[in-house]
Motif scaffolding. Structure first.
Motif, PDB file in Angstrom:
ATOM      1  N   UNK A  17      11.654  -5.649   1.599  1.00 39.41           N
ATOM      2  CA  UNK A  17      11.998  -4.753   1.884  1.00 39.41           C
ATOM      3  C   UNK A  17      12.723  -4.493   3.058  1.00 39.41           C
ATOM      4  N   UNK A  18      13.482  -5.059   4.659  1.00 46.55           N
ATOM      5  CA  UNK A  18      12.973  -5.052   5.166  1.00 46.55           C
ATOM      6  C   UNK A  18      12.408  -4.076   6.115  1.00 46.55           C
ATOM      7  N   UNK A  19      13.259  -3.136   7.045  1.00 46.08           N
ATOM      8  CA  UNK A  19      11.954  -1.973   7.890  1.00 46.08           C
ATOM      9  C   UNK A  19      11.063  -1.092   6.893  1.00 46.08           C
ATOM     10  N   UNK A  20      11.287  -0.159   6.200  1.00 44.65           N
ATOM     11  CA  UNK A  20      10.972   0.329   5.753  1.00 44.65           C
ATOM     12  C   UNK A  20       9.036  -0.374   5.137  1.00 44.65           C
ATOM     13  N   UNK A  21       8.055   0.801   4.547  1.00 43.61           N
ATOM     14  CA  UNK A  21       6.860   0.359   3.740  1.00 43.61           C
ATOM     15  C   UNK A  21       6.898   0.432   2.395  1.00 43.61           C
ATOM     16  N   UNK A  22       6.048  -0.972   2.739  1.00 43.52           N
ATOM     17  CA  UNK A  22       6.638  -1.308   0.841  1.00 43.52           C
ATOM     18  C   UNK A  22       5.794   0.422  -0.187  1.00 43.52           C
ATOM     19  N   UNK A  23       6.435   0.480  -1.496  1.00 37.24           N
ATOM     20  CA  UNK A  23       5.868   1.124  -1.906  1.00 37.24           C
ATOM     21  C   UNK A  23       4.935   0.858  -3.305  1.00 37.24           C
ATOM     22  N   UNK A  24       4.543   2.038  -3.556  1.00 39.29           N
ATOM     23  CA  UNK A  24       3.442   1.528  -4.547  1.00 39.29           C
ATOM     24  C   UNK A  24       4.114   0.835  -6.102  1.00 39.29           C
ATOM     25  N   UNK A  25       3.690  -0.336  -6.632  1.00 43.28           N
ATOM     26  CA  UNK A  25       4.230  -0.809  -7.301  1.00 43.28           C
ATOM     27  C   UNK A  25       4.764  -2.313  -6.404  1.00 43.28           C
ATOM     28  N   UNK A  26       4.926  -2.137  -5.310  1.00 48.82           N
ATOM     29  CA  UNK A  26       6.083  -3.570  -5.466  1.00 48.82           C
ATOM     30  C   UNK A  26       4.635  -4.067  -4.618  1.00 48.82           C
ATOM     31  N   UNK A  27       4.799  -6.232  -4.267  1.00 49.50           N
ATOM     32  CA  UNK A  27       4.276  -6.699  -4.469  1.00 49.50           C
ATOM     33  C   UNK A  27       3.686  -6.646  -2.562  1.00 49.50           C
ATOM     34  N   UNK A  28       2.950  -6.396  -2.357  1.00 48.27           N
ATOM     35  CA  UNK A  28       2.356  -7.313  -0.342  1.00 48.27           C
ATOM     36  C   UNK A  28       2.002  -8.475  -0.318  1.00 48.27           C
ATOM     37  N   UNK A  29       2.680  -8.909   0.175  1.00 49.47           N
ATOM     38  CA  UNK A  29       2.269 -10.227   0.489  1.00 49.47           C
ATOM     39  C   UNK A  29       1.441 -10.603   1.469  1.00 49.47           C
ATOM     40  N   UNK A  30       0.671 -11.461   1.803  1.00 50.95           N
ATOM     41  CA  UNK A  30      -0.187 -11.771   2.315  1.00 50.95           C
ATOM     42  C   UNK A  30      -1.448 -10.883   3.003  1.00 50.95           C
ATOM     43  N   UNK A  31      -1.710 -10.385   2.076  1.00 57.12           N
ATOM     44  CA  UNK A  31      -2.568  -9.206   3.097  1.00 57.12           C
ATOM     45  C   UNK A  31      -3.634  -8.810   1.457  1.00 57.12           C
ATOM     46  N   UNK A  32      -3.732  -9.990   0.316  1.00 58.05           N
ATOM     47  CA  UNK A  32      -4.922  -9.518  -0.039  1.00 58.05           C
ATOM     48  C   UNK A  32      -6.112  -9.405   0.184  1.00 58.05           C
ATOM     49  N   UNK A  68      -3.374   1.479  -5.473  1.00 60.88           N
ATOM     50  CA  UNK A  68      -3.019   0.361  -6.481  1.00 60.88           C
ATOM     51  C   UNK A  68      -4.262  -0.144  -6.492  1.00 60.88           C
ATOM     52  N   UNK A  69      -4.725  -0.764  -5.899  1.00 62.31           N
ATOM     53  CA  UNK A  69      -6.492  -0.986  -6.505  1.00 62.31           C
ATOM     54  C   UNK A  69      -7.321  -0.173  -6.584  1.00 62.31           C
ATOM     55  N   UNK A  70      -7.396   1.434  -5.477  1.00 62.65           N
ATOM     56  CA  UNK A  70      -8.187   2.614  -6.192  1.00 62.65           C
ATOM     57  C   UNK A  70      -7.991   2.702  -7.654  1.00 62.65           C
ATOM     58  N   UNK A  71      -6.530   2.830  -7.899  1.00 66.02           N
ATOM     59  CA  UNK A  71      -6.518   3.206  -9.053  1.00 66.02           C
ATOM     60  C   UNK A  71      -6.619   2.878 -11.110  1.00 66.02           C
ATOM     61  N   UNK A  72      -6.801   1.185 -10.013  1.00 69.96           N
ATOM     62  CA  UNK A  72      -7.229   0.428 -11.569  1.00 69.96           C
ATOM     63  C   UNK A  72      -8.745   0.776 -11.524  1.00 69.96           C
ATOM     64  N   UNK A  73     -10.014   1.051 -10.676  1.00 66.93           N
ATOM     65  CA  UNK A  73     -10.368   1.056 -10.594  1.00 66.93           C
ATOM     66  C   UNK A  73     -11.421  -0.632 -10.934  1.00 66.93           C
ATOM     67  N   UNK A  74     -12.865  -0.279 -10.632  1.00 64.49           N
ATOM     68  CA  UNK A  74     -13.749  -1.398 -10.911  1.00 64.49           C
ATOM     69  C   UNK A  74     -14.852  -0.567 -11.964  1.00 64.49           C
ATOM     70  N   UNK A  75     -15.802  -1.838 -12.121  1.00 64.21           N
ATOM     71  CA  UNK A  75     -17.193  -1.333 -13.397  1.00 64.21           C
ATOM     72  C   UNK A  75     -17.848  -0.887 -12.429  1.00 64.21           C
ATOM     73  N   UNK A  76     -18.208  -1.988 -11.243  1.00 62.73           N
ATOM     74  CA  UNK A  76     -18.892  -1.069 -10.060  1.00 62.73           C
ATOM     75  C   UNK A  76     -18.734   0.098  -9.487  1.00 62.73           C
TER      76      UNK A  76
END
Length: 494
Positions: A17-32, A68-76
């Motif tokens: 992506x270059x110098x800009x921030x990653x956006x919703x829907x883009x894969x952010x590598x190495x930060x799982x 994205x993880x917040x909005x996907x939700x989790x049963x717990x």
């Protein structure tokens, strides 16, 4: 790492992506790990603070990971899903002529209530703003995201009263346990929050630090995006890139400058360099490449060239957006942010411009990660984001001047440094530049150079006229002397 798509397909999207921030829907590598840990902390604590050094990728982590993880939700997490607000900022000014009760609260109101008339929200208190925004979160648990929250501390470091009102009313609104909040800020400003923490439920005890990428994570951030586009980055190539990216210049009292290997890689630099490498290979191979090997990295992964391009594009864009003069901005980088010995230095002042306020220019340069700031004793100091930018800045400035500046402008720069009078303009050249100056804006240095040239030309003219008068007088004296001598001779002959 095998190819997963057609390697011969031209026009593939650049996966970096270059110098800009990653956006919703883009894969952010190495930060799982960071995504999972921060999200879980926020869910458990309700109010959390994300902090990091400048350029570590806070905005990317939030936009492409946590939200994205917040909005996907989790049963717990329960049955009511979370819905995050747009990134809330406290720096947006009110429109000209509109009086607002609190500049920081009003800025947040503009983000939370974008469809409301600005004058309508100018006098609203924070709890009222939150209540007015709640219908948009119907059937959801709202999560307010305050990004680049350090702005409330450095926009006006002396504005303690208004800052206090902001935190008091925010704390009042957060007494409602149905609102989750994530603050994100640079860690070097965290100390400035101390005087306000008593307003916030929990005193912001739940914090999460995002660091730069270690070498393993950096390799992953290099390899994975290309792999998803069907291109294999070899281990040797990734190792070489990481080694180059973690090289930093350290000033040594005894040995001058040492190049050492740092323990981390800055994500934005990795993205800038990898994006430039991909673009170069894509152009050279017309999109038909399936491997990035060590040889290609050594031939094309020029860190300095990538950063030169980044600096050049950023300065051009900021000049276009703010109306600042690009030459003035470039001169400011060179004279205020880099020492004569080639090291980073700090400055309290921004680039002067008649068309743009220094504050707007500085803010835009920080948003692009070209600058970072540091507050000490109530003063904000600015410096280059990384010392690897020093050489690219100096080299690109030199190339830009050679291709853009006229010969007299280059002489003006030399005169500014040396003050040698022989560099000043004269005669037809001076008159031509005066005509040129009447139709374009000159930098302060160019204006002074032109004024001094005009003064020197007038001095030369006065001296020339004086010399001419002396010469004519000398001629008359000589003629008179000759006449007297001739008359004396004639008298003697008589």
């Amino acid at each position: 790492m095998t190819a997963t798509s057609n390697p011969g397909k031209a026009g593939r999207k650049n996966p970096y992506v270059g110098p800009r921030a990653f956006r919703s829907g883009e894969d952010l590598p190495a930060r799982d790990f960071e995504i999972r840990e921060l999200t879980d902390l926020l869910i458990a604590e309700r109010i959390a603070l994300l902090h990091s050094p400048s350029g570590a990728g806070k905005t990317s982590l939030i936009q492409a990971g946590v939200v994205p993880r917040l909005e996907r939700g989790h049963p717990s997490w329960g049955e009511v899903p979370f819905l995050a607000s747009r990134p809330l900022r406290v720096k947006t000014p009110a429109r000209t002529g509109l009086a607002v009760r609190n500049r920081y609260i009003h800025s947040v109101a503009l983000d939370l209530l974008p469809l409301r008339d600005e004058a309508e929200v100018a006098e609203m208190r924070f709890p009222e703003i939150i209540a007015a925004a709640m219908p948009d979160f119907e059937k959801y648990t709202p999560v307010l995201i305050f990004d680049q929250f350090e702005e409330i501390l450095f926009l006006d470091p002396t504005d303690w009263d208004s800052q206090g009102v902001f935190f008091a009313e925010l704390g009042e609104a957060l007494q409602d346990n149905d609102i989750w909040v994530l603050f994100a800020m640079r860690e070097d400003y965290m100390g400035g929050l101390d005087r306000y923490l008593h307003h916030i439920p929990g005193y912001l005890h739940a914090t999460f630090r995002l660091d730069f990428l270690d070498t393993a994570a950096a390799k992953k951030a290099i390899i994975e995006p290309a792999d998803k586009m069907g291109v294999k980055v070899t281990e040797e190539a990734a190792d070489e890139l990481v080694q180059r990216l973690r090289t930093i210049r350290v000033q040594s009292p005894a040995n001058g400058v040492d190049l050492v290997k740092g323990p981390y890689v800055q994500p934005f630099q990795l993205q800038v360099v990898c994006r430039h490498l991909w673009r170069t290979l894509d152009k050279e191979k017309q999109g038909r490449f399936s491997t990035i090997d060590l040889d290609r990295v050594r031939r094309h992964a020029d860190i300095a060239a990538s950063l030169r391009r980044y600096y050049r594009d950023t300065v051009t864009e900021v000049a276009a957006v703010t109306g600042a003069d690009e030459l003035t901005m470039r001169d400011w980088f060179e004279s205020n942010l880099v020492t004569a010995q080639g090291f980073r230095t700090q400055t309290l002042t921004g680039p002067a411009s008649t068309d743009a306020g220094a504050g707007a220019v500085l803010s835009a340069l920080q948003d692009a990660y070209l600058l970072r700031s540091d507050t000490r004793s109530g003063s904000v100091w600015y410096e280059l984001a990384h010392d690897q930018l020093i050489t690219p800045v100096l080299e690109d400035n030199r190339n830009w001047r050679e291709s853009r500046l006229e010969s007299w402008q280059k002489r003006a720069r030399d005169w500014r440094t040396t003050r040698h009078r022989e560099l000043l303009l004269a005669g037809d050249e001076l008159r031509q530049v005066q005509r040129h100056a009447s139709v374009r804006e000159l930098t302060p240095d160019e204006q002074q150079f032109l004024r001094e040239s005009i003064v020197a030309e007038r001095d030369r003219s006065v001296i020339a006229r004086a010399r001419s008068a002396v010469s004519r007088l000398t001629g008359l004296v000589a003629l008179l002397t000759l006449t007297i001598v001739i008359l004396a001779i004639l008298l003697m002959l008589d």
